[in-house]
Design a protein around this motif. Structure first.
Motif, short mmCIF file in Angstrom:
data_model
loop_
_atom_site.label_atom_id
_atom_site.label_comp_id
_atom_site.label_asym_id
_atom_site.label_seq_id
_atom_site.Cartn_x
_atom_site.Cartn_y
_atom_site.Cartn_z
N ARG A 19 0.83 -1.20 0.00
CA ARG A 19 0.00 0.00 0.00
C ARG A 19 0.87 1.26 0.00
N ALA B 39 -3.96 0.69 -3.18
CA ALA B 39 -3.97 -0.55 -2.41
C ALA B 39 -2.81 -1.44 -2.86
N PRO B 40 -2.44 -2.44 -2.08
CA PRO B 40 -1.37 -3.35 -2.52
C PRO B 40 -1.74 -4.05 -3.83
#
Length: 707
Positions: free
Chosen positions: A631, A664-665
């Motif tokens: 993230r 986001a990741p």
């Protein structure tokens, strides 16, 4: 059987135009969704087609499986076919008519090989069990595919018995399809065969030693070297007859620690022949389809995962069909591989297309979630994919994760695909362009050497790549008498330059060495790995490109041998000396290109975040922001005040000098930009950090190479 078909002589034909099909005065984006009519109750066809159209897809795709439609005829007669007369689910004509009624176009894939997780991959049992059809191992045994749901002997791409049987199937399915070709019906795309790659048994010495293949091997050598005597000179052998020119069954070019140049030339010839055999097979199948009355639609072929290690020349396949694409089934963690494959497709093909862009997966595949499929699609679109077929849009047996269930009801995940397709339509994405002025040449002769020196047998280079390694991971590591192990070094050379370009935010593509020179000439800079030997034809392209004003960079060596390992004087393209390569000098080299050729770095961000801009004329239309890591809040340098909207979430974003985008990741965001007209300042400012700092310059072969 062909006499009753409508003549195609004066029928207008679909024409590929950018990322779309030109159908008369209509331009239709190359987007479709897969639905297998024979696998669904007929009463659900209408609802499923309606929901597929509601997703925003203008076209339905379906296989037409040979084994599903073929039924046994009376004893002593040939096979017959059921197209709905006995089983209503097999009524291909009714399915296409229903699609046409709902104003959907059709992309039909009649094989002969279709896979589709079917037993025998959709081939009739009588065909795969025919000894004259079966591919042969070095010992003359049938080659068996170890693949769910059932192992079976695979056909030879050289077998005349196979092509004869196939012609009967194409005649039968042609009776159904020919009257439904556009503009009389919905069929605008026709796929020829499926995933050419020797049915995944593509280790360098797994096959094909079928008698018909050996005969074609001799013909290939005669064309390449002139005649038997010329072949003997290339192989450093005194052949008395073609019977003595046997294909290699193992790597035998080293003896007592010394390279045998003639033996290596023969190994490279075998690797080249394996590509040629597949190209020839697709050409014969395409010709058979035309004879069966299927000469109207644009023709397609798809190449499977592991394309970097396959014995397949995509440019050569492109001479036999209109459109060659790649299949995509990846997890979100496979950003690097999706990027590399798409940049190759975007550089090598006029229309970057995915005949199978995975939505879900078969149950024996690596588990893939909805997020995996959506992230893969966004990543591929970011790096240049222009058209695709969502596979599977409608669920079926031996599959999970389709956007629409088998009853024709949309699943909750369908909403994301609907929003994505709406954004592609709104932005006219099929007409946009990701501009790249740098091309990295994919050297086919070195890829052939990598295949020839592969050590893991049936665990082939393409299998290793599909599993997440690189296609050179299984090669022997010795130098073979050269200055370095070329079979490994070419991959590392491309990785070094690709990583430096990524760190500097410079867009680039890969272009196959077999591609027409026009695919290279549109770039300002072309980099070509070069070592002790080279293909004179590829080198001739570099010379011509330099003469046309393209800045050609090659290295680390000027070749002194041709691809038969005989001495040859290679001129320096543009009069330039070879460029040594190491991570520090490569970064300096890229920054030299930036300054000399005014290479644009649009909307740069700090690594590991990457950005991809797609333009329509003077308009900055779509910006993709890609985060392959954990993230992070991406900081994107802007050329001017910018307003954007996330295509999937609808979230508005804006900035004056910097756009801050929460990521986001392992995620990708597609941002629709407000229209901005040129002139534009040169976008070379980036956040305050040196271009190489923090960049992933990992080039270890075990992890897959270039970023």
């Amino acid at each position: 059987m062909g006499s009753s078909r409508p003549s195609a002589r004066h029928r207008p034909r679909p024409v590929l135009e950018g990322g779309a099909l030109r159908l008369g005065d209509q331009l239709v984006p190359l987007r479709s969704g897969a639905m297998h009519y024979w696998r669904l109750p007929r009463e659900h066809w209408r609802d499923a087609l309606g929901e597929l159209k509601a997703l925003g897809l203008p076209m339905v795709e379906t296989y037409a499986p040979w084994s599903v439609h073929e039924i046994a005829g009376p004893e002593g007669e040939g096979p017959r076919f059921d197209f709905g007369e006995k089983d209503p689910r097999k009524d291909l004509g009714a399915f296409l008519d229903l699609a046409h009624e709902q104003e959907l176009l059709a992309f039909v894939r009649p094989g002969p090989h279709i896979n589709a997780e079917m037993t025998l991959f959709g081939l009739p049992e009588r065909v795969v069990n025919d000894p004259d059809v079966q591919a042969r191992s070095p010992r003359g045994n049938p080659v068996v595919l170890y693949f769910p749901p059932k192992m079976f002997p695979i056909p030879s791409h050289a077998s005349e018995a196979y092509f004869e049987a196939l012609a009967g199937w194409y005649e039968a399915v042609g009776e159904v399809l020919a009257p439904r070709l556009w503009p009389d019906g919905p069929v605008v795309l026709l796929q020829i065969d499926n995933e050419a790659g020797y049915f995944f048994r593509n280790g360098p010495y797994c096959q094909d030693y079928h008698d018909d293949a050996v005969g074609l091997w001799h013909g290939y050598l005669a064309e390449r070297h002139g005649d038997l005597a010329g072949t003997g000179e290339a192989h450093r052998e005194s052949y008395a007859s073609w019977a003595e020119v046997r294909p290699p069954v193992a790597f035998d070019a080293m003896e007592g620690g010394q390279l045998r140049p003639g033996a290596l030339a023969r190994q490279l010839d075998w690797a080249g022949f394996q590509e040629h055999l597949l190209t020839r097979a697709i050409g014969k199948m395409a010709a058979s389809a035309r004879r069966a009355g299927l000469d109207g639609p644009a023709t397609v072929h798809n190449v499977s995962l592991g394309d970097g290690g396959l014995p397949v020349s995509i440019p050569a396949l492109g001479e036999e069909v209109d459109l060659v694409g790649l299949d995509y089934y990846h997890g979100a963690r496979e950003h690097r591989m999706v990027k590399r494959r798409t940049l190759y497709l975007a550089g090598t093909q006029e229309v970057p297309f995915a005949p199978e862009l995975g939505v879900g997966a078969p149950p024996w595949f690596t588990p893939l979630s909805h997020e995996d499929s959506l992230t893969t699609a966004l990543t591929a679109l970011a790096y240049g994919l222009r058209g695709f077929n969502l596979y599977m849009a409608v669920d079926r047996d031996r599959w999970y994760g389709g956007a629409i269930d088998v009853f024709g009801h949309p699943r909750p995940e369908a909403a994301d695909w609907r929003r994505l397709l709406a954004a592609l339509e709104e932005s006219e994405f099929h007409a946009l362009e990701r501009q790249a002025k740098v091309a990295l040449l994919w050297p086919r002769e070195y890829a052939r050497l990598a295949r020839a020196t592969h050590l893991l047998g049936a665990l082939s280079p393409s299998t290793l790549e599909a599993l997440g390694a690189s296609p050179v991971s299984g090669c022997r590591g010795d130098a073979l008498g050269f200055e370095e192990p070329i079979q490994l070094a070419w991959w590392d050379a491309l990785a070094q330059v690709a990583n430096a370009l990524t760190a500097a935010n410079v867009p680039y593509v890969y272009v196959d060495g077999d591609a027409p020179i026009e695919r290279f000439a549109e770039h300002a800079v072309v980099f070509a790995p070069s070592f002790a030997f080279a293909d004179p034809a590829r080198w001739g392209k570099l010379e011509e490109l330099a003469e046309r004003g393209v800045h050609v960079v090659y290295g680390p060596r000027l070749p002194t041998l041709d691809d038969t390992l005989r001495e040859r004087a290679f001129p320096r393209p543009g009069g330039r000396a070879p460029t040594p390569l190491d991570p520090s000098t490569t970064h300096a080299l890229v920054h030299d290109w930036i300054d000399r050729f005014d290479l644009e770095r649009p909307y740069p961000a700090l690594p590991p975040v990457d950005t991809c801009l797609h333009r329509g004329g003077d308009r900055d239309a779509v910006l993709f922001v890609l985060n392959p890591g954990p993230r992070v809040e991406a900081e994107i340098s802007l050329p001017r005040p910018t307003v954007a909207r996330d295509a999937l979430s609808g979230e508005p974003l804006s900035g004056e000098d910097t756009l801050r985008v929460p990521m986001a990741p392992r995620s990708v965001r597609m941002l629709l930009l407000d229209e901005v007209k040129r002139p534009r300042p040169k976008a070379r400012r980036r956040p305050a950090k040196k271009a190489g700092d923090g960049a992933d310059v990992e080039t270890k072969r075990k992890k897959g190479g270039a970023s």
